[in-house]
Motif scaffolding. Sequence first.
Motif, PDB file in Angstrom:
ATOM      1  N   LEU A 180     -35.659 116.200  -9.996  1.00  0.00           N
ATOM      2  CA  LEU A 180     -34.446 117.032  -9.956  1.00  0.00           C
ATOM      3  C   LEU A 180     -33.938 117.192  -8.522  1.00  0.00           C
ATOM      4  CD1 LEU A 180     -34.741 120.233 -12.162  1.00  0.00           C
ATOM      5  CD2 LEU A 180     -32.901 118.589 -12.070  1.00  0.00           C
ATOM      6  N   ALA A 181     -34.882 117.480  -7.627  1.00  0.00           N
ATOM      7  CA  ALA A 181     -34.521 117.677  -6.218  1.00  0.00           C
ATOM      8  C   ALA A 181     -33.978 116.385  -5.620  1.00  0.00           C
ATOM      9  CB  ALA A 181     -35.742 118.155  -5.435  1.00  0.00           C
ATOM     10  N   GLU A 182     -34.515 115.271  -6.119  1.00  0.00           N
ATOM     11  CA  GLU A 182     -34.019 113.957  -5.681  1.00  0.00           C
ATOM     12  C   GLU A 182     -32.554 113.792  -6.076  1.00  0.00           C
ATOM     13  OE1 GLU A 182     -34.846 110.522  -4.830  1.00  0.00           O
ATOM     14  OE2 GLU A 182     -36.337 111.397  -3.511  1.00  0.00           O
ATOM     15  N   GLN A 183     -32.293 114.182  -7.342  1.00  0.00           N
ATOM     16  CA  GLN A 183     -30.935 113.992  -7.873  1.00  0.00           C
ATOM     17  C   GLN A 183     -29.915 114.850  -7.136  1.00  0.00           C
ATOM     18  OE1 GLN A 183     -30.914 114.702 -12.096  1.00  0.00           O
ATOM     19  NE2 GLN A 183     -32.436 113.094 -12.405  1.00  0.00           N
ATOM     20  N   ASN A 184     -30.265 116.123  -6.895  1.00  0.00           N
ATOM     21  CA  ASN A 184     -29.242 117.010  -6.324  1.00  0.00           C
ATOM     22  C   ASN A 184     -29.324 117.130  -4.807  1.00  0.00           C
ATOM     23  OD1 ASN A 184     -31.350 118.755  -5.812  1.00  0.00           O
ATOM     24  ND2 ASN A 184     -30.999 119.958  -7.666  1.00  0.00           N
ATOM     25  N   GLY A 185     -30.209 116.388  -4.198  1.00  0.00           N
ATOM     26  CA  GLY A 185     -30.233 116.346  -2.734  1.00  0.00           C
ATOM     27  C   GLY A 185     -31.086 117.438  -2.105  1.00  0.00           C
ATOM     28  N   LEU A 186     -31.622 118.346  -2.933  1.00  0.00           N
ATOM     29  CA  LEU A 186     -32.439 119.420  -2.358  1.00  0.00           C
ATOM     30  C   LEU A 186     -33.708 118.877  -1.719  1.00  0.00           C
ATOM     31  CD1 LEU A 186     -32.236 122.246  -5.026  1.00  0.00           C
ATOM     32  CD2 LEU A 186     -31.584 122.401  -2.626  1.00  0.00           C
ATOM     33  N   ILE A 187     -34.049 117.636  -2.064  1.00  0.00           N
ATOM     34  CA  ILE A 187     -35.262 117.038  -1.522  1.00  0.00           C
ATOM     35  C   ILE A 187     -35.189 116.955   0.010  1.00  0.00           C
ATOM     36  CG2 ILE A 187     -34.507 114.635  -1.598  1.00  0.00           C
ATOM     37  CD1 ILE A 187     -37.971 115.904  -2.609  1.00  0.00           C
ATOM     38  N   VAL A 188     -33.983 116.918   0.533  1.00  0.00           N
ATOM     39  CA  VAL A 188     -33.848 116.768   1.990  1.00  0.00           C
ATOM     40  C   VAL A 188     -34.411 118.011   2.705  1.00  0.00           C
ATOM     41  CG1 VAL A 188     -32.247 116.430   3.887  1.00  0.00           C
ATOM     42  CG2 VAL A 188     -31.985 115.107   1.782  1.00  0.00           C
ATOM     43  N   PRO A 189     -33.876 119.219   2.423  1.00  0.00           N
ATOM     44  CA  PRO A 189     -34.470 120.386   3.105  1.00  0.00           C
ATOM     45  C   PRO A 189     -35.916 120.652   2.673  1.00  0.00           C
ATOM     46  CG  PRO A 189     -32.821 121.081   1.495  1.00  0.00           C
ATOM     47  CD  PRO A 189     -32.730 119.593   1.599  1.00  0.00           C
ATOM     48  N   ILE A 190     -36.204 120.369   1.385  1.00  0.00           N
ATOM     49  CA  ILE A 190     -37.572 120.637   0.919  1.00  0.00           C
ATOM     50  C   ILE A 190     -38.564 119.703   1.624  1.00  0.00           C
ATOM     51  CG2 ILE A 190     -39.111 120.450  -1.079  1.00  0.00           C
ATOM     52  CD1 ILE A 190     -36.843 121.481  -2.832  1.00  0.00           C
ATOM     53  N   GLY A 191     -38.190 118.411   1.688  1.00  0.00           N
ATOM     54  CA  GLY A 191     -39.061 117.415   2.316  1.00  0.00           C
ATOM     55  C   GLY A 191     -39.315 117.754   3.783  1.00  0.00           C
ATOM     56  N   ARG A 192     -38.319 118.265   4.435  1.00  0.00           N
ATOM     57  CA  ARG A 192     -38.457 118.617   5.850  1.00  0.00           C
ATOM     58  C   ARG A 192     -39.480 119.758   6.004  1.00  0.00           C
ATOM     59  NH1 ARG A 192     -34.308 121.665   9.320  1.00  0.00           N
ATOM     60  NH2 ARG A 192     -34.872 120.997  11.414  1.00  0.00           N
ATOM     61  N   TRP A 193     -39.325 120.692   5.082  1.00  0.00           N
ATOM     62  CA  TRP A 193     -40.268 121.828   5.117  1.00  0.00           C
ATOM     63  C   TRP A 193     -41.699 121.344   4.887  1.00  0.00           C
ATOM     64  CZ3 TRP A 193     -43.580 123.788   1.381  1.00  0.00           C
ATOM     65  CH2 TRP A 193     -44.169 125.032   1.673  1.00  0.00           C
ATOM     66  N   VAL A 194     -41.882 120.417   3.909  1.00  0.00           N
ATOM     67  CA  VAL A 194     -43.209 119.892   3.577  1.00  0.00           C
ATOM     68  C   VAL A 194     -43.827 119.234   4.815  1.00  0.00           C
ATOM     69  CG1 VAL A 194     -44.442 118.113   2.256  1.00  0.00           C
ATOM     70  CG2 VAL A 194     -42.752 119.558   1.116  1.00  0.00           C
ATOM     71  N   LEU A 195     -43.046 118.393   5.483  1.00  0.00           N
ATOM     72  CA  LEU A 195     -43.547 117.679   6.655  1.00  0.00           C
ATOM     73  C   LEU A 195     -44.032 118.663   7.724  1.00  0.00           C
ATOM     74  CD1 LEU A 195     -41.237 114.668   7.563  1.00  0.00           C
ATOM     75  CD2 LEU A 195     -43.725 114.717   7.643  1.00  0.00           C
ATOM     76  N   GLN A 196     -43.181 119.665   7.991  1.00  0.00           N
ATOM     77  CA  GLN A 196     -43.514 120.606   9.057  1.00  0.00           C
ATOM     78  C   GLN A 196     -44.758 121.434   8.675  1.00  0.00           C
ATOM     79  OE1 GLN A 196     -39.824 122.662   9.541  1.00  0.00           O
ATOM     80  NE2 GLN A 196     -38.994 121.084  10.904  1.00  0.00           N
ATOM     81  N   GLN A 197     -44.754 121.855   7.407  1.00  0.00           N
ATOM     82  CA  GLN A 197     -45.862 122.704   6.945  1.00  0.00           C
ATOM     83  C   GLN A 197     -47.179 121.925   6.983  1.00  0.00           C
ATOM     84  OE1 GLN A 197     -45.936 125.784   6.435  1.00  0.00           O
ATOM     85  NE2 GLN A 197     -47.968 125.982   5.499  1.00  0.00           N
ATOM     86  N   ALA A 198     -47.149 120.675   6.518  1.00  0.00           N
ATOM     87  CA  ALA A 198     -48.356 119.843   6.474  1.00  0.00           C
ATOM     88  C   ALA A 198     -48.877 119.595   7.889  1.00  0.00           C
ATOM     89  CB  ALA A 198     -48.045 118.528   5.773  1.00  0.00           C
ATOM     90  N   CYS A 199     -47.987 119.300   8.814  1.00  0.00           N
ATOM     91  CA  CYS A 199     -48.406 119.031  10.192  1.00  0.00           C
ATOM     92  C   CYS A 199     -49.022 120.290  10.818  1.00  0.00           C
ATOM     93  CB  CYS A 199     -47.220 118.560  11.034  1.00  0.00           C
ATOM     94  SG  CYS A 199     -46.705 116.903  10.589  1.00  0.00           S
ATOM     95  N   ARG A 200     -48.362 121.411  10.567  1.00  0.00           N
ATOM     96  CA  ARG A 200     -48.893 122.672  11.123  1.00  0.00           C
ATOM     97  C   ARG A 200     -50.316 122.930  10.604  1.00  0.00           C
ATOM     98  NH1 ARG A 200     -43.535 124.942  10.915  1.00  0.00           N
ATOM     99  NH2 ARG A 200     -43.916 125.619   8.782  1.00  0.00           N
ATOM    100  N   GLN A 201     -50.454 122.725   9.250  1.00  0.00           N
ATOM    101  CA  GLN A 201     -51.752 123.003   8.623  1.00  0.00           C
ATOM    102  C   GLN A 201     -52.827 122.043   9.159  1.00  0.00           C
ATOM    103  OE1 GLN A 201     -52.610 125.588   6.192  1.00  0.00           O
ATOM    104  NE2 GLN A 201     -54.467 124.881   7.211  1.00  0.00           N
ATOM    105  N   ALA A 202     -52.458 120.794   9.301  1.00  0.00           N
ATOM    106  CA  ALA A 202     -53.432 119.798   9.782  1.00  0.00           C
ATOM    107  C   ALA A 202     -53.899 120.138  11.190  1.00  0.00           C
ATOM    108  CB  ALA A 202     -52.798 118.417   9.742  1.00  0.00           C
ATOM    109  N   LEU A 203     -53.000 120.639  12.018  1.00  0.00           N
ATOM    110  CA  LEU A 203     -53.372 120.987  13.386  1.00  0.00           C
ATOM    111  C   LEU A 203     -54.345 122.181  13.382  1.00  0.00           C
ATOM    112  CD1 LEU A 203     -52.633 120.178  16.375  1.00  0.00           C
ATOM    113  CD2 LEU A 203     -51.364 122.302  16.388  1.00  0.00           C
ATOM    114  N   VAL A 204     -54.049 123.149  12.502  1.00  0.00           N
ATOM    115  CA  VAL A 204     -54.934 124.318  12.405  1.00  0.00           C
ATOM    116  C   VAL A 204     -56.344 123.840  12.050  1.00  0.00           C
ATOM    117  CG1 VAL A 204     -55.454 126.389  11.027  1.00  0.00           C
ATOM    118  CG2 VAL A 204     -53.099 125.931  11.793  1.00  0.00           C
ATOM    119  N   TRP A 205     -56.392 122.919  11.033  1.00  0.00           N
ATOM    120  CA  TRP A 205     -57.707 122.416  10.620  1.00  0.00           C
ATOM    121  C   TRP A 205     -58.382 121.628  11.725  1.00  0.00           C
ATOM    122  CZ3 TRP A 205     -55.539 120.771   5.262  1.00  0.00           C
ATOM    123  CH2 TRP A 205     -55.570 121.856   4.383  1.00  0.00           C
TER     124      TRP A 205
END
Length: 876
Positions: A679-704
Motif C-alpha cells: 500500500l505504501a509503495e502504491q501511494n508513495g508513503l514508502i518514501v518517508p517511511i523508508g527514510r525513517w527505517v534507514l535512520q532508525q536501523a542505523c541508530r540502533q545498530a550503532l547503539v548495539w
Amino acid sequence: MLKALLRRMSGPTSLDALVDQGVLPADEQLVQRTRMKLFDGLLGRAPLAELLERLALEWESLRPGHMASVLLIDPVEGTFRTLAGPSLPAAYTRMLNGVTPGEGKGSCGTAVARGEAVYVSDILNDPLWQDFQELARVGGIRACWSSPIKNEDGQVLGTFAVYNREAAEASCHERDLLEEFSSLAALVVQKSRLADERELIEQRFVAVFEHAAVGMLLVNREGRLLSANPAFYQNTGYSPDTLAPLKPRSLLLDQTANRLDDLMRDLRRGRVESFQLQSRYRRFDQSIAWISLTVTLLRDRGGQVQCYVMIADDITERKAAEESLREAAAVFENSREGMMVLDADWHILNVNPAFSQITGLGHEQVKGLRPMLRGKMLSPWQLTRSMLKQLRREGYWQGESLIDRAGEGEVSLWVTANTVNDARGKVSRYLVMFSDITRLRRSQEQLQLMAHYDSLTGLANRNLIMQRIEHALRQRQGGNQPLAVLYIDLDRFKAINDSLGHAIGDQVLVEAGKRLERCCGSNDLLARLGGDEFLLLVPDLSSRQVVSIGQAICAEMRRPLLLADGREIYVGASVGYACFPEQGTSAADLVRNADAAMDTAKSHGRDQVCGYSREMTEAASERFELERALRKALENDELSLHYQPLLSVRSGRVLGVEALLRWQHPDLGMIAPDRFIPLAEQNGLIVPIGRWVLQQACRQALVWQQQGLGLDFIAVNLSPRQFVQQDVVALVDEALQGSGLPARMLELEITESALMTHAEQSEQTLRQLKELGVGLAIDDFGTGYSSLAYLRRFPIDRLKIDKSFLAGVPERPEDNQLVTTILDMAENMGLSVVAEGVETDAQWKFLQSRGCSLCQGFLFSRALPADDLVLWLANR
Ligand SMILES: Nc1nc2c(ncn2[C@@H]2O[C@@H]3COP(=O)(O)O[C@H]4[C@@H](O)[C@H](n5cnc6c(=O)[nH]c(N)nc65)O[C@@H]4COP(=O)(O)O[C@H]3[C@H]2O)c(=O)[nH]1
C-alpha cells in the motif's frame, strides 16, 4: 442707341444738337433735369417702377394734358406689364397687363412688333386699334404715340407711350422727345436690371459662402485671411478671433506650406487657373486632420490680384476610409485565410492568393463562377441553398466544408461567410473566408481515436468501454436482461516487464490482447484499461456462460507465449466478473466489483475465475481504511522496527540482523508489513517511511555496537520505489552520517525485480552505494527473471534465497535442486548466500550440507523488538 444717348447726355454738344433739331430750350432743360433725377435715382438704388413713374411724370409735366405710360415685356410670359402710368385710369392699365404685343395690337403692341415708334393720331379711325376700341373707351383716350424701349443689342424690352384725350398729331419735336424718353427708359431699365443682377450674384455668393458645407477662405495677396465661412471654423475648431492672427498656410504640416506658396505664385503668374493640394493640418485642439485645398484667384478688371478663394475640404474621414481600404486590401492580399468576394448573385468577383493556395485554383479560373452551382470547380462545396438562406436572413454563416484539391484529394475547410450590404441595406456582396483545417481535422480524428482506443493493442480503452457499458445499462433500464463485466489481469506480468524490459512487456500485452479477442463473441467489447488490465463487456449471457468465458480466457492465457526472439514465456491470467443486476447496477459498480473479484482470484493463487461477492467490497473498503490510517502512522509513532537474527549456517553464530518494519495500529493491533508495505509503495508513503527505517536501523545498530553486542551488520530493506528515487544514495549517506554508523555495518536488501526494472540505471546506483562502503544483497532471489549478465556486473555481496524455495526443502527434489543451483552459481560468482525462512532442522542441515553461508528463520528466532533481541542474544 444707348451709346448715342450717353454721348448726348455727356456734354453741351448734345444740347446744341437738340437746339439744332428744333427742341425748345425749356424742354431741353426739363429733359436735362429728368436725366439728372434718373441718375440720382439709379445711384440711390430706387426701385425700377418708381424711376419709370418719375419718367412718365416728367413727360406729363412737359406736356400737360398728356398721359404717359411705360410697359415692359415680361421675359418669361412675353406679355405686357404696366410699370408706370400715373395718370391713366387703373382699369385701363389692368386691361393692358397680359396683352401679348404684336402687329395690330394698338400702338404699343405694333411698336414692339415693328421695333420702331408708332404714332396713332386718331384711335377711332386707325386699323391698329381696331380690336382695342373698348380699351380706348375705358382709358378715355383718342391718340396714342408709342416708342419701343430697346437695350444695347436692339432687343425690345417694352414701350414708352404717350396718350391724348383728343385726336392729336405728334409734332417733329414731340417725336424726338418721345424717342428721347424711350431711350431714357431703356437706360433706367438696363441699369436697374444690371444692378439687380449684381445684387443677386452677390447674394448668391454670400449664400454659398455662408451656408456651404465645405470650408471656404478668402485670402489677400499677402496670404492673410480676409474671411472664412462658418463651415471652415466648424471643421477646424478655430473661431474668427483665434484664426485672425494666423496666416492660413501656417496651419499646414509636412512642409506643404512651401508647396502652397509655389502653387500660389504659379496662379498669380497665370500659369494655372486653379490648383488643388492635399495636406495634413493641425486643428485648433491640436489634433491632426487632412484637408484638400482648391485655390483660385480673383482679379479686378485691370488684372490685379484681388484675393485668393480657397475651398478647404476636410477630407480626414475620406483619408481614413482610404487608409482602411488600403489596410483591407493588404489583409486580403496577405491573409493566410482563403477569401473570395461574390456579387449579390453569388458570382465570384475576386479571390486572394491564399484562396489559390488552398484550392489550387487561380483567379482567372474561378472569376465569374458560382461556387455553389458550378459544382465541378469547387465541388463539393456544401454551400447549399439553406446556407444561402441563412446568410440572407442573418447575414452570417459558419461551418465546415470539403473540397477536392486537384491531385491532392479532399481538403477540409472551415468556412465563414458574411453578407455586405449597400447603403440601402440590400445585400451587395458576399465575403467568404476559409482556412484549411485538414491537418486539424486529421489530428482531431487521431485524438478521437486516442480518446477511445488503446494505441498499443488497438483495443477499446477505458473511456469507450465505460460509455458502452453505460449505454447498455440504459437500454436495460427497468429490465433484467443480463450483462456481465469481466476484469482480466495478467499474472506475473509485472515481473516480466520489470525483468525483461518494456519492449518485451509490450509484446506480451499485444499478444495477450489477441488471445483475449479470440475468446470474445461478436457482441462483446474488449478493452485494455492500462498496464496489464483488460475489461470485457459481455451482454446477454447467463452467469454460467460468463464463467465459461472466463475459464476459456484462463486456458488461452496459460499457453506459453512465443516472443519474437523465439523465447517462450508463461503469463496466465486472473479473471473476476460481476453480473448485472445482481452484482452491480451501474457501470462504475460493475467494474469495481469485477476488479475486486479479480483481486480475489489473484489472492487465491491466480489463474482462475472468481465471481464477485459482497465481502470483497468489504475487503476493498478495509484496504481503503488501512491506507488512511497508514498516512497517520508515522506521525503517531505507530511504526517500529523488529530485528531478526542472521546466523552463520556452519557455526550458528549470529552475524547480523535484518530490520523488519512493524505497525502497531491502535485498534487493529500489529499489522504485518506484507499488508501495508505494498500500500505504501502504491501511494508513495514508502518514501518517508523508508527514510525513517534507514535512520532508525542505523541508530540502533550503532547503539548495539557501542554496547559491544558483536553484530557484524544490520540489513535494511530498500523498496523498489525507494531504490529508483534519484536521491537514494544521498538518503543512505544521510542515515550513516546522521547516526555515525560505519558504512560497512549497513547492508541494503534490494529485490531482484527492483534491480532488473532499469538494469542499466540500477548498476550505476549500486556502484554509487558501493562507493559509500555499504553491503548489497539481492532479496527474494529466484522469483524474478534475473539476467546473469547483469548479475555479474552488479557490485553485490549477497543473494537471499526466497523463503518460498526453502518451503519445499528437503521434501521436494525440484526445490532442493533449485536451492543447490543457486548456491553453486553464487559460489562461482563469489557471492555469499542467505537462506530465508528456515523453519526446520532438516532445512538447516540441508543448507549446511550444501555450504550455504547464512540463514535466517523461525527455527532460530522471529523478528524481535530491540530489547527482546538483546535478551535473546544474552540467553544463547
Ligand atoms: N514463514 C516464515 N517467514 C519467515 C521466516 N523467517 C523470516 N520470515 C519472514 O520473512 C520476511 C523476510 O523479509 P523479506 O523477505 O525482506 O520480506 C519483507 C520485506 O520485503 C518487507 N519489509 C519488511 N520490512 C520492511 C522495510 O523496512 N522496508 C521495506 N521496504 N520492506 C520491508 O516485508 C516483507 C515481509 O516482512 P515480514 O513480515 O517481517 O517477514 C519477514 C520475516 O518475518 C520463517 O522461518 N518462516
